[in-house]
Design an enzyme around this catalytic site. Sequence first.
Site, PDB file in Angstrom:
ATOM      1  N   GLY A 138      -1.006   7.710   1.020  1.00  0.00           N
ATOM      2  CA  GLY A 138      -1.081   7.860   2.463  1.00  0.00           C
ATOM      3  C   GLY A 138       0.185   7.522   3.228  1.00  0.00           C
ATOM      4  O   GLY A 138       1.302   7.895   2.853  1.00  0.00           O
ATOM      5  N   ILE A 139      -0.008   6.795   4.324  1.00  0.00           N
ATOM      6  CA  ILE A 139       1.105   6.445   5.210  1.00  0.00           C
ATOM      7  C   ILE A 139       2.131   5.580   4.488  1.00  0.00           C
ATOM      8  O   ILE A 139       3.337   5.737   4.676  1.00  0.00           O
ATOM      9  CB  ILE A 139       0.573   5.724   6.457  1.00  0.00           C
ATOM     10  CG1 ILE A 139      -0.322   6.658   7.275  1.00  0.00           C
ATOM     11  CG2 ILE A 139       1.728   5.216   7.329  1.00  0.00           C
ATOM     12  CD1 ILE A 139      -1.093   5.961   8.379  1.00  0.00           C
ATOM     13  N   GLY A 140       1.667   4.663   3.661  1.00  0.00           N
ATOM     14  CA  GLY A 140       2.588   3.784   2.943  1.00  0.00           C
ATOM     15  C   GLY A 140       3.511   4.547   2.015  1.00  0.00           C
ATOM     16  O   GLY A 140       4.720   4.285   1.952  1.00  0.00           O
ATOM     17  N   SER A 165      -4.600  -0.324  14.218  1.00  0.00           N
ATOM     18  CA  SER A 165      -5.278   0.937  14.474  1.00  0.00           C
ATOM     19  C   SER A 165      -5.798   0.978  15.901  1.00  0.00           C
ATOM     20  O   SER A 165      -6.201  -0.051  16.461  1.00  0.00           O
ATOM     21  CB  SER A 165      -6.448   1.130  13.509  1.00  0.00           C
ATOM     22  OG  SER A 165      -7.246   2.232  13.880  1.00  0.00           O
ATOM     23  N   TYR A 191     -14.094  -2.610  10.135  1.00  0.00           N
ATOM     24  CA  TYR A 191     -12.721  -2.106  10.142  1.00  0.00           C
ATOM     25  C   TYR A 191     -12.049  -2.383  11.486  1.00  0.00           C
ATOM     26  O   TYR A 191     -10.918  -2.901  11.537  1.00  0.00           O
ATOM     27  CB  TYR A 191     -12.726  -0.603   9.848  1.00  0.00           C
ATOM     28  CG  TYR A 191     -11.366   0.034   9.922  1.00  0.00           C
ATOM     29  CD1 TYR A 191     -10.465  -0.089   8.868  1.00  0.00           C
ATOM     30  CD2 TYR A 191     -10.975   0.771  11.040  1.00  0.00           C
ATOM     31  CE1 TYR A 191      -9.207   0.483   8.928  1.00  0.00           C
ATOM     32  CE2 TYR A 191      -9.724   1.353  11.110  1.00  0.00           C
ATOM     33  CZ  TYR A 191      -8.846   1.210  10.058  1.00  0.00           C
ATOM     34  OH  TYR A 191      -7.597   1.770  10.118  1.00  0.00           O
ATOM     35  N   GLY A 216       0.807  -1.213   0.000  1.00  0.00           N
ATOM     36  CA  GLY A 216       0.000   0.000   0.000  1.00  0.00           C
ATOM     37  C   GLY A 216       0.837   1.258   0.000  1.00  0.00           C
ATOM     38  O   GLY A 216       0.524   2.234   0.689  1.00  0.00           O
TER      39      GLY A 216
END
Length: 274
Positions: free
Chosen positions: A14-16, A139, A165, A10
């Site tokens: 974003g974060i990746g 998370s 999620y 990923g």
Amino acid sequence: MAEQTILVTGSTDGIGKATARALAAQGHHVLLHGRDPEKGRRVLEELKAATGSDRLPLFIADLSVQERVRGLAEEIGGAYDRLDVLVNNAGVFMPEREVAPGGIETTFAVNFLAQVLLTHELLPLLARSAPARVVNVASIAHRSVGSVEWGNLPGFSRYEPYEAYAVSKVGVIAFTARLARALEGTGVTANSLHPGVIDTKLLRAYIHGGNEGAPPERGAEVVTYLATSPEAGKVNGGYFEETRWTQPSSLAHDPGVQERFWEIGLERTGISRW
């Protein structure tokens, strides 16, 4: 530290993406992964320009499809003779229920089962590269889950987006702890983390737009720390949150829950033995 070969799933958003950029800037050989070829190529050129690195190979795979997960591991195993760190970062938040192959709800397929399967398939390469690390992005949402409705997994016929999620992230933390015990003595460690509340496509899908989180670079700092710091390399089976090692929820910390998610992970990916 010495140059490492690191796969970040990923890593086209974003974060990746921020993690891949940070690691490449440190001089590491970063294997990029995304689902969309066109977007992947665009991000690849962006990261090359930003870091000056020419060691950013791109791999394309839809992680909701287990055949593609196996194909990704096979492709990497055929191209590289070592893998020092596997960062299982890819994740989704689905506002509406979608079903992946095998009747598995997509959130659970990508956030949990893909991590299980990709780690299993790449473990021989990681073990040959030991000391090596598995870093699983979870998370703080997992703390909202008081109990798991096991009969609702993995299809989530009764679907509520945030619950699906959050349950997937309980699974990530529980499985990581169980995996760490299985890896003892191999030279490979496994840890999970909460990267912070970060302004990503995933967060915007949850809050329906707006900017409510910290920049992706903040989350990347946490992931990079677990992936490369000497201190993190001494930890196995830990959970990192709010800049420190801490205990996850009592649910995720429960050995019985960890074993249950371990069994589901193996059963639903067709892994006969670990």
